[in-house]
Design an enzyme around this catalytic site. Structure first.
Site, PDB file in Angstrom:
ATOM      1  N   GLU A 113      50.919  37.413  70.389  1.00  0.00           N
ATOM      2  CA  GLU A 113      50.926  35.990  70.770  1.00  0.00           C
ATOM      3  C   GLU A 113      49.633  35.315  70.341  1.00  0.00           C
ATOM      4  O   GLU A 113      48.642  35.987  70.070  1.00  0.00           O
ATOM      5  CB  GLU A 113      50.993  35.867  72.303  1.00  0.00           C
ATOM      6  CG  GLU A 113      52.172  36.539  72.916  1.00  0.00           C
ATOM      7  CD  GLU A 113      52.043  36.637  74.431  1.00  0.00           C
ATOM      8  OE1 GLU A 113      51.169  35.971  75.020  1.00  0.00           O
ATOM      9  OE2 GLU A 113      52.826  37.405  75.003  1.00  0.00           O
ATOM     10  N   LYS A 115      46.217  33.410  71.014  1.00  0.00           N
ATOM     11  CA  LYS A 115      45.265  33.371  72.127  1.00  0.00           C
ATOM     12  C   LYS A 115      44.753  31.935  72.239  1.00  0.00           C
ATOM     13  O   LYS A 115      43.931  31.491  71.435  1.00  0.00           O
ATOM     14  CB  LYS A 115      44.108  34.345  71.886  1.00  0.00           C
ATOM     15  CG  LYS A 115      43.175  34.428  73.074  1.00  0.00           C
ATOM     16  CD  LYS A 115      42.156  35.527  72.909  1.00  0.00           C
ATOM     17  CE  LYS A 115      41.308  35.720  74.149  1.00  0.00           C
ATOM     18  NZ  LYS A 115      40.699  34.530  74.686  1.00  0.00           N
ATOM     19  N   ASP A 117      42.843  28.695  73.233  1.00  0.00           N
ATOM     20  CA  ASP A 117      41.437  28.528  73.597  1.00  0.00           C
ATOM     21  C   ASP A 117      41.289  27.366  74.577  1.00  0.00           C
ATOM     22  O   ASP A 117      41.005  26.233  74.209  1.00  0.00           O
ATOM     23  CB  ASP A 117      40.618  28.257  72.316  1.00  0.00           C
ATOM     24  CG  ASP A 117      39.135  28.413  72.576  1.00  0.00           C
ATOM     25  OD1 ASP A 117      38.771  28.882  73.669  1.00  0.00           O
ATOM     26  OD2 ASP A 117      38.342  28.058  71.681  1.00  0.00           O
ATOM     27  N   TYR A 224      52.038  32.120  79.324  1.00  0.00           N
ATOM     28  CA  TYR A 224      52.134  33.375  78.587  1.00  0.00           C
ATOM     29  C   TYR A 224      52.310  34.609  79.475  1.00  0.00           C
ATOM     30  O   TYR A 224      52.237  35.736  79.008  1.00  0.00           O
ATOM     31  CB  TYR A 224      50.913  33.585  77.685  1.00  0.00           C
ATOM     32  CG  TYR A 224      49.583  33.285  78.361  1.00  0.00           C
ATOM     33  CD1 TYR A 224      49.137  34.018  79.439  1.00  0.00           C
ATOM     34  CD2 TYR A 224      48.786  32.260  77.879  1.00  0.00           C
ATOM     35  CE1 TYR A 224      47.933  33.747  80.033  1.00  0.00           C
ATOM     36  CE2 TYR A 224      47.569  31.982  78.471  1.00  0.00           C
ATOM     37  CZ  TYR A 224      47.148  32.722  79.545  1.00  0.00           C
ATOM     38  OH  TYR A 224      45.960  32.446  80.136  1.00  0.00           O
ATOM     39  N   LYS A 313      39.808  38.837  68.555  1.00  0.00           N
ATOM     40  CA  LYS A 313      39.153  37.531  68.389  1.00  0.00           C
ATOM     41  C   LYS A 313      38.908  37.253  66.911  1.00  0.00           C
ATOM     42  O   LYS A 313      38.349  38.105  66.202  1.00  0.00           O
ATOM     43  CB  LYS A 313      37.798  37.520  69.116  1.00  0.00           C
ATOM     44  CG  LYS A 313      37.913  37.724  70.620  1.00  0.00           C
ATOM     45  CD  LYS A 313      38.166  36.426  71.337  1.00  0.00           C
ATOM     46  CE  LYS A 313      36.879  35.760  71.635  1.00  0.00           C
ATOM     47  NZ  LYS A 313      36.596  35.447  72.972  1.00  0.00           N
ATOM     48  N   CYS A 407       8.471   6.863  64.672  1.00  0.00           N
ATOM     49  CA  CYS A 407       9.856   6.468  64.409  1.00  0.00           C
ATOM     50  C   CYS A 407      10.075   6.263  62.907  1.00  0.00           C
ATOM     51  O   CYS A 407       9.338   5.497  62.278  1.00  0.00           O
ATOM     52  CB  CYS A 407      10.167   5.188  65.176  1.00  0.00           C
ATOM     53  SG  CYS A 407      11.816   4.559  64.792  1.00  0.00           S
ATOM     54  N   CYS A 410      10.746   2.325  62.427  1.00  0.00           N
ATOM     55  CA  CYS A 410       9.786   1.239  62.682  1.00  0.00           C
ATOM     56  C   CYS A 410       8.343   1.723  62.792  1.00  0.00           C
ATOM     57  O   CYS A 410       7.429   0.920  62.979  1.00  0.00           O
ATOM     58  CB  CYS A 410      10.177   0.473  63.946  1.00  0.00           C
ATOM     59  SG  CYS A 410       9.916   1.417  65.455  1.00  0.00           S
ATOM     60  N   CYS A 425      12.100   6.547  70.518  1.00  0.00           N
ATOM     61  CA  CYS A 425      11.262   5.467  70.002  1.00  0.00           C
ATOM     62  C   CYS A 425      11.236   4.401  71.092  1.00  0.00           C
ATOM     63  O   CYS A 425      12.275   3.867  71.460  1.00  0.00           O
ATOM     64  CB  CYS A 425      11.855   4.904  68.709  1.00  0.00           C
ATOM     65  SG  CYS A 425      11.123   3.317  68.291  1.00  0.00           S
ATOM     66  N   CYS A 431      12.783  -2.257  66.967  1.00  0.00           N
ATOM     67  CA  CYS A 431      13.180  -1.174  66.052  1.00  0.00           C
ATOM     68  C   CYS A 431      14.588  -1.484  65.508  1.00  0.00           C
ATOM     69  O   CYS A 431      15.567  -1.506  66.267  1.00  0.00           O
ATOM     70  CB  CYS A 431      13.166   0.140  66.827  1.00  0.00           C
ATOM     71  SG  CYS A 431      13.699   1.547  65.870  1.00  0.00           S
TER      72      CYS A 431
HETATM   73  S1  IVH Z   1      47.431  37.290  78.992  1.00  0.00           S
HETATM   74  C1  IVH Z   1      46.745  40.056  82.521  1.00  0.00           C
HETATM   75  N1  IVH Z   1      47.998  35.814  76.903  1.00  0.00           N
HETATM   76  O1  IVH Z   1      42.505  34.767  77.389  1.00  0.00           O
HETATM   77  C2  IVH Z   1      46.810  39.319  81.243  1.00  0.00           C
HETATM   78  N2  IVH Z   1      45.908  35.485  77.974  1.00  0.00           N
HETATM   79  O2  IVH Z   1      40.222  36.786  77.739  1.00  0.00           O
HETATM   80  C3  IVH Z   1      46.492  37.920  81.397  1.00  0.00           C
HETATM   81  N3  IVH Z   1      44.564  33.684  76.993  1.00  0.00           N
HETATM   82  O3  IVH Z   1      42.000  34.798  80.848  1.00  0.00           O
HETATM   83  C4  IVH Z   1      46.179  37.193  80.182  1.00  0.00           C
HETATM   84  N4  IVH Z   1      46.002  33.113  75.428  1.00  0.00           N
HETATM   85  O4  IVH Z   1      42.823  32.625  79.771  1.00  0.00           O
HETATM   86  C5  IVH Z   1      47.078  36.097  77.855  1.00  0.00           C
HETATM   87  N5  IVH Z   1      48.658  34.559  75.072  1.00  0.00           N
HETATM   88  C6  IVH Z   1      47.759  34.840  76.016  1.00  0.00           C
HETATM   89  C7  IVH Z   1      46.539  34.136  76.121  1.00  0.00           C
HETATM   90  C8  IVH Z   1      45.629  34.500  77.109  1.00  0.00           C
HETATM   91  C9  IVH Z   1      44.819  32.849  75.975  1.00  0.00           C
HETATM   92  C10 IVH Z   1      43.301  33.672  77.742  1.00  0.00           C
HETATM   93  C11 IVH Z   1      43.463  33.761  79.247  1.00  0.00           C
HETATM   94  C12 IVH Z   1      42.693  34.973  79.656  1.00  0.00           C
HETATM   95  C13 IVH Z   1      41.766  35.165  78.515  1.00  0.00           C
HETATM   96  C14 IVH Z   1      41.389  36.631  78.419  1.00  0.00           C
END
Ligand code: IVH
Length: 697
Positions: A113, A115, A117, A224, A313, A407, A410, A425, A431
């Site tokens: 999946e 991740k 942010d 998720y 990551k 500055c 000026c 400044c 200015c």
């Molecule tokens: S699963 C027990 N799935 O990443 C498992 N987390 O560093 C619970 N996050 O705290 C997390 N996308 O905030 C899961 N597809 C995804 C995610 C995800 C982002 C975040 C989440 C978690 C952090 C872990």
């Protein structure tokens, strides 16, 4: 319409709108035009307003927010919110898979999946209704942010289908790039600090007290993970549970894959490492989860994270390039910002030529030299950042970057405020970039909206000596402008006339925008509005003490000091007087009421409990009729306006002090209104609030 008819229509409209919401936000397949949707929503809002007894907390009208969270209550998670262990390389992923293979000797499939942010959220549902939304906090307990989360359109308030009676969905609240860019643009205009990336912006937004502002900022949610007792009796795999959740109304990403080999996993990772730049929101990696619940159970957990999942990551994309020179820019408040000029390089799809160097400390910390080879990254941030220097490539005899002492515009000696890293400044009036910056802020769309005087023209008029401050704008005439030109701008007949017309029109811009336009440090659009709501004219604001100003809700000491300092400066006061003489609005337009109608004049009223109309609308009515809203009961309070569920403590205190407790109906009678929100009546103040809310859709 009878009560029963209203009840049925409200239920039918709510269901229909909810379905459209689902089609639009979750399936991305709208089946109705925006206009039709708005019309139906407006009808629903009108009916709920007329028949408040049928207004449900799950109604589609509730998305616009309105509730204020004074304090975010800390609540314990029913299931702890764990995090994921991180990995950064193919080897880490191989190790993870090998560890799993040691415990499980049958085939293991992984759900791959995105991740997201953002920040994780726990959504608790009871009988298909969202009861509570809680932030991760320390994993054991987090903050109750339900009121704010309810404004997010991809969080279902009410589910449909065969959902379990009690369960939790875990997901991520994100701020899409579009919302993030818009928010930061507004902050630039307001002279407020920018959010560094969408994650910080989402976190800041979720902790706002005013849920209406949260609604405006357009957050998004992706779920998720499902949690409930005996989950594995219902579904065999994580993937199945998410597909079911999508049917009930949750926003589940389509970008998921079930992979059985490390090659497939890496195909998914490599694909998204590139394609992520095309997503409308930020992701910072890929999450791998063992798909089968029985296998997850065998693998178990460490204290912090599940052993059946891992986050890969992405490396922040970075490139090396040469630092060619440094510009020192002067902002409208006089702050000096060093900006690096770089040899142009391609980074995450765009050519980067400049990067911010923040302040003097930043330059010192890196011991930056001209000609250095620097590493630049572009994460969720809009402005690229320098994160390191390749010292091996430093040329012999390279000169260190020194922060300027005077500055660059000026020549005035720079000053530093105690405890701050920034240099300023102090020549605010003489200015050029500061003065031009203030004039540009003043004419901005959200301020006086004199758009026909775009940037180039302000510069021209300033350089030509025709405007030296914002008040000079109002001595411009058609004759003075017509015929002026240089190689960039020229004031032809139409241009000159448009500018004069826009200046004239700006004289009716409401006071709160004039206050914002003055460009007081720390006074953005929202703060200006807040101050004006409390203090209705400029003289009251000028004469208010720092204590009085900081007592206004959300106006803290820092803002109050800025306001005070601004009006204590005689130069600013002269400008204010000249603007006043030019005819600008320096007091709040009185929407109310003749003296006869000021029936609440001098009365202090406290509003407590739930009412048939929004509490803010009720407070507005009190003010319109000359009354004053107070927030705590004292012997000086005249009335307690009590709604449903008024706190017992307040009631007791009112009774002890002998303060009359009046109902919503009593209140309407006092102000001479017997029926609120009737369709046949002319629009009332609270109708306006309602329409303002609707215009957000
Ligand atoms: S699963 C027990 N799935 O990443 C498992 N987390 O560093 C619970 N996050 O705290 C997390 N996308 O905030 C899961 N597809 C995804 C995610 C995800 C982002 C975040 C989440 C978690 C952090 C872990």
């Amino acid at each position: 319409m009878t009560q029963e008819e209203a009840r049925q229509r409200i239920a039918a409209l709510s269901d229909e709108l909810e379905r459209h919401n689902y089609n639009y936000y979750i399936l991305a397949k709208p089946t109705i035009s925006d206009y039709e949707f708005d019309m139906k929503l407006e009808e629903l809002a009108r009916l709920e307003h007329e028949f408040p007894e049928f207004l449900l907390p799950t109604s589609p009208t509730q998305r616009v927010g309105g509730g204020i969270t004074k304090e975010f209550k800390s609540v314990k998670h029913r299931y702890p919110m764990l995090s994921l262990s991180n990995s950064y390389s193919k080897e880490d992923i191989e190790d993870f898979i090998n560890r799993i293979k040691k415990s499980i000797d049958e085939e293991v499939a992984f759900c791959c999946e995105l991740k997201f942010d953002g920040l994780s959220i726990s959504l608790q549902y009871e009988n298909g209704v969202l009861m509570r939304a809680v932030t991760r906090g320390d994993g054991m307990q987090g903050d109750d942010v339900t009121t704010n989360v309810k404004t997010i359109r991809t969080v279902p308030l009410k589910l449909h289908g065969d959902y379990p009676s009690f369960f939790e969905m875990r997901g991520e609240i994100v701020m899409p790039f579009e919302s993030f860019d818009r928010l930061n643009e507004q902050r630039i205009e307001a002279g407020e600090d920018l959010f560094a990336n969408p994650r910080n912006a989402a976190a800041g937004t979720l902790k706002l007290q005013d849920s209406k502002e949260v609604a405006r900022r357009r957050l998004d949610n992706y779920c998720y993970y499902m949690m409930m007792d005996d989950l594995e009796d219902r579904y065999q795999t994580h993937y199945e549970s998410l597909q079911a959740a999508r049917k009930w109304g949750f926003n589940i990403s389509n970008f998921m894959a079930i992979c059985k080999t490390i090659e497939d996993i890496f195909e998914f990772i490599d694909y998204w490492d590139v394609k992520r730049h095309e997503l409308p929101f930020a992701i910072d990696g890929i999450v791998l989860k063992v798909n089968r619940y029985d296998q997850q159970q065998v693998l178990g957990y460490t204290a912090k994270s599940p052993k059946w999942a891992i986050a890969y990551k992405f490396k922040a994309e970075e490139v090396e390039t040469e630092l060619k020179s440094v510009d020192f820019q002067v902002g409208r408040h006089g702050t000096i910002t060093p900006v690096a000029n770089l040899s142009p390089v391609l980074l995450a799809g765009t050519t980067v030529k400049r990067a911010t160097l923040n302040n003097e400390d930043f330059i010192r910390q890196f011991d930056l030299h001209y000609g250095d080879t620097v590493t630049v990254v572009k994460g969720g941030e809009i402005i690229p950042k320098i994160i390191g220097i390749n010292f091996d490539k430093r040329q012999a005899g390279a000169l260190p970057v020194e922060f300027v002492k005077t500055c660059p515009a000026c020549g005035t000696e720079l000053v530093q405020k105690e405890g701050e890293a920034a240099w300023y400044c102090p020549n605010a009036q003489g200015c050029p970039p500061q003065v031009k910056g203030r004039i540009e802020h003043f004419i901005g769309r959200k301020a006086m909206n004199i758009e026909s005087l775009g940037e180039g023209k302000v510069e021209f008029l300033y350089d030509a000596g025709l405007i030296k401050d914002v008040a000079d704008l109002y001595s411009l005439t058609y004759d003075k402008l017509f015929g002026l030109s240089n190689d960039k701008v020229s004031f032809k007949d139409k241009t000159a006339q448009n500018i004069i017309d826009a200046l004239e029109k700006s004289k009716s811009v409401p006071f709160e925008r004039v206050l914002f336009a003055l460009g007081i440090r720390n006074v953005g659009e929202v703060v200006a509005k807040t101050i004006v709501a409390e203090y209705h004219d400029i003289d009251t604001i000028i004469n208010a003490s720092v204590e009085e100003l900081s007592a206004i809700n959300t106006v803290g000491e820092v803002i109050a000091q800025s306001v005070k300092a601004f009006f204590e400066n005689p130069v600013n006061m002269r400008i204010v007087e000249r603007l006043r003489a030019a005819g600008l609005q320096f007091s709040k337009e009185e929407t109310a009421k003749s003296d006869k109608e000021q029936v609440l004049a001098g009365k202090s009223i406290i509003v407590s409990g739930k009412f048939s109309i929004e509490r803010d609308a009720l407070k507005q009515l009190i003010e319109d009729y000359g009354g004053k809203n107070v927030s705590s009961i004292s012997s000086k309070t005249d009335y307690v306006l009590a709604g449903d569920n008024m706190g017992p403590e307040k009631r007791k205190k009112a009774e002890t002090l002998g303060i009359p407790i009046i109902s919503e109906d009593d209140f309407y009678k006092m102000i001479g209104k017997t029926e609120m929100g009737s369709k046949t009546e002319p629009k009332t103040e609270d109708d306006k609030t309602l329409n303002e809310q609707l215009s957000l859709f």
